[in-house]
Motif scaffolding. Structure first.
Motif, PDB file in Angstrom:
ATOM      1  N   SER A   1       0.815  -1.353   0.027  1.00  0.00           N
ATOM      2  CA  SER A   1      -0.059  -0.105   0.043  1.00  0.00           C
ATOM      3  C   SER A   1       0.915   1.201  -0.110  1.00  0.00           C
ATOM      4  O   SER A   1       0.511   2.299  -0.421  1.00  0.00           O
ATOM      5  N   THR A   2       2.079   1.266   0.482  1.00  0.00           N
ATOM      6  CA  THR A   2       2.910   2.153   0.710  1.00  0.00           C
ATOM      7  C   THR A   2       4.229   1.798   0.675  1.00  0.00           C
ATOM      8  O   THR A   2       4.614   0.538   0.964  1.00  0.00           O
ATOM      9  N   GLY A   3       5.229   2.782   0.081  1.00  0.00           N
ATOM     10  CA  GLY A   3       6.605   2.311   0.312  1.00  0.00           C
ATOM     11  C   GLY A   3       7.164   1.303  -0.935  1.00  0.00           C
ATOM     12  O   GLY A   3       6.384   0.838  -1.711  1.00  0.00           O
ATOM     13  N   ARG A   4       8.272   0.850  -0.869  1.00  0.00           N
ATOM     14  CA  ARG A   4       8.841  -0.109  -1.950  1.00  0.00           C
ATOM     15  C   ARG A   4       8.277  -1.478  -1.701  1.00  0.00           C
ATOM     16  O   ARG A   4       8.287  -2.095  -0.660  1.00  0.00           O
ATOM     17  N   PRO A   5       7.867  -2.062  -2.689  1.00  0.00           N
ATOM     18  CA  PRO A   5       7.205  -3.538  -2.700  1.00  0.00           C
ATOM     19  C   PRO A   5       8.397  -4.759  -2.140  1.00  0.00           C
ATOM     20  O   PRO A   5       9.884  -4.059  -2.494  1.00  0.00           O
ATOM     21  N   LYS A   6       8.108  -5.528  -1.807  1.00  0.00           N
ATOM     22  CA  LYS A   6       8.847  -6.762  -1.285  1.00  0.00           C
ATOM     23  C   LYS A   6       8.951  -7.505  -2.732  1.00  0.00           C
ATOM     24  O   LYS A   6       8.096  -7.855  -3.438  1.00  0.00           O
ATOM     25  N   GLY A   7      10.271  -8.164  -2.939  1.00  0.00           N
ATOM     26  CA  GLY A   7      10.588  -9.199  -3.948  1.00  0.00           C
ATOM     27  C   GLY A   7      10.221 -10.638  -3.260  1.00  0.00           C
ATOM     28  O   GLY A   7      10.832 -11.095  -2.664  1.00  0.00           O
ATOM     29  N   VAL A   8       8.963 -11.226  -3.855  1.00  0.00           N
ATOM     30  CA  VAL A   8       8.910 -12.546  -3.556  1.00  0.00           C
ATOM     31  C   VAL A   8       9.471 -13.593  -4.520  1.00  0.00           C
ATOM     32  O   VAL A   8       9.342 -13.667  -5.436  1.00  0.00           O
ATOM     33  N   VAL A   9      10.578 -14.459  -3.836  1.00  0.00           N
ATOM     34  CA  VAL A   9      11.340 -15.354  -4.391  1.00  0.00           C
ATOM     35  C   VAL A   9      10.517 -16.807  -4.721  1.00  0.00           C
ATOM     36  O   VAL A   9      10.466 -17.118  -3.700  1.00  0.00           O
ATOM     37  N   LEU A  10      10.293 -17.300  -5.704  1.00  0.00           N
ATOM     38  CA  LEU A  10       9.750 -18.542  -6.159  1.00  0.00           C
ATOM     39  C   LEU A  10      10.617 -19.415  -6.894  1.00  0.00           C
ATOM     40  O   LEU A  10      11.139 -18.884  -7.944  1.00  0.00           O
ATOM     41  N   SER A  11      10.642 -20.681  -6.468  1.00  0.00           N
ATOM     42  CA  SER A  11      11.599 -21.541  -7.133  1.00  0.00           C
ATOM     43  C   SER A  11      10.917 -22.047  -8.398  1.00  0.00           C
ATOM     44  O   SER A  11       9.468 -22.075  -8.393  1.00  0.00           O
ATOM     45  N   HIS A  12      11.407 -22.911  -9.225  1.00  0.00           N
ATOM     46  CA  HIS A  12      11.189 -23.772 -10.234  1.00  0.00           C
ATOM     47  C   HIS A  12      10.090 -24.723  -9.648  1.00  0.00           C
ATOM     48  O   HIS A  12       9.108 -25.058 -10.044  1.00  0.00           O
ATOM     49  N   ARG A  13      10.544 -25.396  -8.505  1.00  0.00           N
ATOM     50  CA  ARG A  13       9.632 -26.644  -7.846  1.00  0.00           C
ATOM     51  C   ARG A  13       8.385 -25.969  -7.630  1.00  0.00           C
ATOM     52  O   ARG A  13       7.242 -26.330  -7.838  1.00  0.00           O
ATOM     53  N   VAL A  14       8.399 -24.474  -6.779  1.00  0.00           N
ATOM     54  CA  VAL A  14       7.267 -24.257  -6.452  1.00  0.00           C
ATOM     55  C   VAL A  14       6.382 -23.692  -7.418  1.00  0.00           C
ATOM     56  O   VAL A  14       5.208 -23.989  -7.618  1.00  0.00           O
ATOM     57  N   ASN A  15       6.643 -23.135  -8.650  1.00  0.00           N
ATOM     58  CA  ASN A  15       5.789 -22.824  -9.580  1.00  0.00           C
ATOM     59  C   ASN A  15       5.390 -23.865 -10.466  1.00  0.00           C
ATOM     60  O   ASN A  15       4.456 -23.817 -10.879  1.00  0.00           O
ATOM     61  N   TYR A  16       6.164 -24.868 -10.584  1.00  0.00           N
ATOM     62  CA  TYR A  16       5.650 -26.271 -10.969  1.00  0.00           C
ATOM     63  C   TYR A  16       4.415 -26.729 -10.424  1.00  0.00           C
ATOM     64  O   TYR A  16       3.393 -27.063 -10.872  1.00  0.00           O
ATOM     65  N   LEU A  17       4.726 -26.941  -9.067  1.00  0.00           N
ATOM     66  CA  LEU A  17       3.592 -27.268  -8.126  1.00  0.00           C
ATOM     67  C   LEU A  17       2.337 -26.454  -8.104  1.00  0.00           C
ATOM     68  O   LEU A  17       1.278 -26.951  -8.104  1.00  0.00           O
TER      69      LEU A  17
END
Length: 503
Positions: free
Chosen positions: A171-187
């Motif tokens: 809602s304010t400030g710099r967004p956080k970068g969410v890191v997702l692995s190959h395994r997570v996106n595959y599942l």
């Protein structure tokens, strides 16, 4: 079905996103992988162009583990860029095309990409403010056209290596970068959670948003098309669903409301089988309207987020029986409530963490559980309902108030088009309940006394608003339309400060 060679068999030992593209091209080369308006891309073309793009990126110094930022509007050219980076083992970091130059610059400085790929306009803006190696999408396409279509191989690539970084819309400030692995996106996109194959999925989300790529991978896992939108207005969405004979249409509640107002019956949606929703509060009235408009489909309500992926789902048979609920945990997902009522999620679908932010990661991931910040309640059958945000909970006079509960009552007032409830600092009460109201067109603005009287008998007195602010529109996040409560509180505070007499 074509047999997999030895190289393909060895790849099956890991869950790699590039293999989703490879396998779809082997099994269904001439099926559509993606469309945008009149443009079409088959799986064979997606795979070959991903290979060409990977070779072009490799020539530019992009290697396994390198972060590559993509800043542009939704376009089919993004598809092979995404596939190429997955095959190389590089990390795809999409930046919202809706950000201004200074906002995007802050994200790029945070991400520190090895390369920036951007549209011509965005590239000119970015290169004037940040020193990052960059290339226009047009030039990358030109280089790829001249490159080899031979498949690329990243021998050191592991399924737990980072695949994407999604920047959350705070809602304010710099967004956080969410890191997702190959395994997570595959599942997360495994076929049991994806759309039915025939006809594909209409995607309302832009491609800088996690949901856009989750729906894309879900479609590709079933060898079906993702139908992208240049603009997600009601007419465009419904026209695409009709034209493409789509099997699935997922939209957030606000977009479903616009489609219903526009007139769903004007379109031939006989092929549609899944009319799903979620992300924000879904009223029983909206669900009933979707069911009435599309009686031949199933409707499910999904709850999840970028950090945790799928959390719960309310199945079709329960959407009318369990009004206001977001359902039961997905298979393989555990959900519990903390002592404060915070929804905590544990599964194989959780993010790896926040990029370059160990403190935020440690706060969100504790003992294997993701702490969502959402406040929930469980009924006697274990069905979850979301009643607010932990940070949004209002503490007034020693009592706790969930904004969503107050909003659901005030939204029934005939003179109110939209309402958000926030807590405003108060020396007597700690916080006071403030209703931020958008008046219905042509209706008189309700007074505070009217609102309090309207709440009588519906809410405990301590939950009644003690302050009202009238605005032309509620500030919302660009991608999901969620109300930016923190920004509302800041604006109310700033207005109060301006109204004080100078010393």
């Amino acid at each position: 079905m074509p047999r997999l060679d030895r190289k393909d068999e060895s790849r099956l030992m890991g869950l790699l996103v590039g293999d989703i593209v490879r396998h779809a091209a082997q099994v269904a080369p001439q099926r559509l992988a993606a469309t945008l308006g009149d443009e079409e891309l088959t799986f064979a073309a997606l795979d070959a162009t991903s290979n060409r793009t990977a070779h072009a990126l490799s020539d530019l110094g992009v290697t396994h583990g390198a972060r590559v930022a993509w800043w542009g509007d939704t376009a089919l050219t993004a598809m092979p860029i995404f596939g190429a980076l997955a095959k190389l083992g590089a990390v795809f970091a999409p930046v919202s095309a809706r950000l201004g130059v200074s906002e995007a610059t802050a994200v790029l400085e945070y991400a520190r990409p090895r390369l920036l790929i951007a549209d011509d306009r965005a590239l000119a803006d970015a290169t004037s403010t940040i020193d990052v190696p960059s290339i226009s999408t047009r030039d990358l396409v030109r280089r790829a056209d001249a490159a080899s279509a031979i498949d690329v191989d990243a021998p050191g690539l592991d399924e737990r290596d980072p695949h994407v970084i999604f920047f959350t819309s705070g809602s304010t400030g710099r967004p956080k970068g969410v890191v997702l692995s190959h395994r997570v996106n595959y599942l997360r996109s495994f076929p049991s959670l994806a759309a039915a194959a025939d006809g594909g999925t209409v995607c309302m989300f832009p491609l800088f948003h996690m949901a856009g790529w989750s729906l894309t991978l879900g479609a590709w896992q079933t060898r079906s098309a993702i139908h992208l939108m240049g603009t997600a207005d009601a007419e465009s969405l419904l026209h695409a669903a009709e034209r493409r004979r789509a099997a699935r249409l997922y939209a957030i509640p606000a977009v479903w409301s616009r489609m219903l107002d526009h007139g769903i019956a004007r379109y031939d949606l006989a092929a549609l089988r899944e009319a799903d929703t979620g992300t924000s509060a879904t009223t029983p009235e909206l669900v009933a309207a979707i069911r009435a408009a599309l009686p031949h489909t199933v409707t499910r309500i999904f709850y999840g987020n970028t950090e945790a992926g799928a959390g719960t789902v309310l199945p079709h048979e329960d959407v009318l029986r369990k009004p206001g609920s977001v359902g039961l945990p997905h298979p393989g997902v555990s959900v519990r409530l903390s002592d404060a009522g915070e929804v905590c999620i544990r599964s194989e679908l959780l993010m790896d963490g926040y990029f370059d932010d160990p403190d935020a990661t440690a706060a969100a991931l504790r003992d294997g559980w993701y702490h969502s910040g959402d406040v929930g309640v469980l009924d006697d059958e274990g069905y979850l309902s979301i009643v607010g945000r932990l940070r949004d909970v209002i503490r007034t006079g020693g009592e706790t108030v969930a904004p969503a509960e107050v909003e659901s009552v005030l939204a029934e007032h005939a003179a109110i088009a939209e309402v958000a409830v926030v807590g405003v600092a108060d020396p007597q009460w700690g916080e006071t309940v403030c209703a931020v109201v958008v008046a219905d067109s042509g209706a008189p603005v309700p007074s505070l006394e009217e609102l309090r009287a309207f709440c009588e008998g519906r809410l405990a007195p301590f939950k009644h608003p003690r302050r009202i602010e009238v605005v032309d529109a509620l500030p919302r996040t660009a991608a999901t339309g969620q109300v930016q409560r923190t920004l509302l509180v800041e604006r109310i505070g700033a207005a109060r400060a301006r109204s004080r007499p100078s010393p």
